[in-house]
Design a protein around this motif. Structure first.
Motif: not given
Length: 406
Positions: A231-233, A257-259, A202-208
Motif C-alpha cells: 500500500s502507498p505509505p 498498483i495502489f493495493n 525483504h519487502s518487494v514492491a510487487r508480487v505478480i
C-alpha cells in the motif's frame, strides 16, 4: 462541505466546470534519459524517440496533433506547429524506475528509499517460508525474462507441479504457473502468501501472478495476471479525490498498483485495446472525479522483450483509438496522456529505463499549443488535477493549471 470544482472558459467563452480528469498511462513510454540515468545503467535511452528513429514510416498522427512530438527529446517523432494540447516532459524525483514508484509519484508521493531487488535470487529464508506456506517446492529462483523462463522451465513445471519463482531487475517476486497444473485461484493464494512473506527487510514492491497455457515449445502467458502491491505509505491524489466524495475509477492494473487504496471502482483488462474500450465506456457513463487507466502492453509485451517493432505497432494501434477517446469526452472533461517510466526496446537488457515521461493535457477548458517545458516532478500532474477538480490536496507537486486554463 464538498469542495467546488474550478470554473474555466471553454472554446466558446462560456464558463464550464472541470468535473472529471481522465488519466491514460502509456506504460513505459519514456521520452529521454534523466540526468542521473547513468547511475541506473541507462545511457542514451529514449523509448519513444528511438522507436521513431528506428522505424521508417512510424506514424502516430493523433498524438502528434496533441503535441507529443513537440516535447523536448522527441524530435524524431516530428513536431506540430499548432498542437491541440498543452505538453511537457516530467522528471522523476523518486529513487528508482519501477512501476509502483512511478505511479505513486504521478499521484503525489516521492519515494527516496528504493525497494529491494534480488539479482542473485531470493535468500533461503524467503524461499523456505514460501515453500512451507504453499506446500510445494519451487524451481528457478533467479532473475529472468518472463517469456524465456517458461520456455526454459515450463515442461519441468508441468511434470513436477513446482511453481516457477523468479524476479527481475525490478523489485518483484513473480510466480509463473500453467493454468492446467496450478489453477488460478491456487496461484492467487500463493501470491497472497508471498505478499505476506515479502515484507520488512525483504519487502518487494510487487508480487505478480504470471499464469500461462499451452504445451512445450508453444507456451503463452494469459491475461489472468494479477499484481499484489504494498500500500502507498501516505495518501495519494486518489485518496484526496475519494475523500471529496467523488469517483475514483481504476482501469487495468491501477487497482493492484495502489493495493485498492483510494479507489471506488475498478476493472482489470486483457490488453491495451480492452483498456481503451473500458476507458471509453467509463467516459460515457455517469461519474465525476477521475478515471485512471494503465495500458500495460507497451511495457510487458514489447519493452521488456526488446521488441521495438511490436512496440511501434502497438503505439500506432493506440494512436488510432485516440479520436474515439476525445469524441467520448464531455466539455467538462480533461484528458492527460503520460507514462510511469521508460523501457527502451532498442537498449540492452530487459529492464525498465530511467527516463523523463511525456505529458499531454487536452480539453475544452485547456489552452492549446502550450509548451510547459520540463516539470520538476511527476507529482505536478497530481497537484494540477486536484487544482482542476477543486479538491483539497496535501501531496507533493506544483500545479500548472493556471498556465494552461482558458
Amino acid at each position: 462541505m464538498e469542495p467546488k470544482a474550478v470554473p474555466v472558459n471553454n472554446y466558446y467563452g462560456e464558463v464550464v466546470m472541470i468535473k472529471r480528469a481522465i488519466v491514460i498511462i502509456m506504460d513505459s513510454v519514456g521520452v529521454g534519459a534523466l540526468p542521473d540515468s547513468d547511475k541506473y545503467g541507462d545511457v542514451g535511452v529514449n523509448t519513444l524517440n528511438n522507436i521513431a528513429k528506428n522505424h521508417e514510416g512510424f506514424n502516430i498522427p493523433n498524438l502528434k496533433k496533441l503535441g507529443i512530438g513537440n516535447i523536448e527529446g522527441t524530435g524524431a517523432v516530428g513536431g506540430e506547429k499548432s498542437a491541440f494540447g498543452a505538453y511537457a516532459r516530467m522528471a522523476e524525483v523518486s529513487s528508482g524506475k519501477d512501476t509502483t514508484i512511478g505511479h505513486w509519484e504521478l499521484t503525489g508521493i516521492h519515494t527516496f528509499e528504493p525497494f529491494n531487488t534480488y539479482p542473485e535470487g531470493f535468500p533461503p529464508e524467503v524461499v523456505e517460508a514460501f515453500e512451507e506456506a504453499v506446500g510445494r517446492n519451487i524451481i528457478c529462483n533467479k532473475p529472468a525474462s518472463g517469456t524465456a523462463v517458461i520456455e526454459e522451465l515450463g515442461e519441468e513445471h508441468m511434470e513436477t507441479g513446482k511453481p516457477i519463482v523468479y524476479t527481475s531487475a525490478d523489485s518483484v517476486f513473480q510466480i509463473a504457473a500453467h493454468e492446467d497444473i496450478i489453477p488460478l485461484e491456487e496461484l492467487y493464494r500463493m501470491c497472497e502468501a508471498a505478499r505476506n512473506i515479502c515484507t520488512g527487510k525483504h519487502s518487494v514492491a510487487r508480487v505478480i501472478a504470471r499464469p500461462f497455457t499451452g504445451q512445450p515449445g508453444s507456451f503463452e502467458r494469459t491475461s489472468n495476471r494479477r499484481d499484489y502491491s504494498v500500500s502507498p505509505p501516505s495518501d495519494t491524489l486518489l485518496d484526496y479525490i475519494k475523500s471529496a466524495g467523488k469517483d475514483v475509477i481504476a482501469v487495468g492494473k491501477i487497482v493492484d498498483i495502489f493495493n485498492g487504496q483510494g479507489i471506488t471502482e475498478d476493472i482489470h483488462t486483457k490488453s491495451n485495446m480492452d483498456g481503451v474500450d473500458q476507458t471509453i465506456r467509463y467516459i460515457k457513463s455517469q461519474n465525476e472525479g477521475i478515471i485512471m487507466t494503465n495500458l500495460v502492453d507497451f511495457d510487458a509485451k514489447y519493452g521488456h522483450r526488446r521488441n521495438a517493432t511490436g512496440y511501434a505497432k502497438a503505439l500506432e494501434e493506440f494512436d488510432e483509438r485516440i479520436p474515439e477517446i476525445l469524441a467520448a469526452m464531455s466539455e467538462d472533461d480533461v484528458v492527460f496522456f503520460t507514462a510511469d517510466h521508460g523501457n527502451d526496446p532498442t537498449y540492452k537488457g530487459t529492464d525498465h529505463t530511467r527516463e523523463y515521461v511525456p505529458l499531454i493535457v487536452y480539453g475544452k477548458g485547456i489552452q492549446p499549443n502550450v509548451d510547459m517545458g520540463t516539470r520538476k516532478s511527476f507529482a505536478d500532474m497530481a497537484a494540477t488535477i486536484a487544482d482542476m477538480l477543486g479538491v483539497e490536496y496535501g501531496g507533493n507537486g506544483e500545479s500548472f493549471y493556471s498556465s494552461i486554463k482558458r
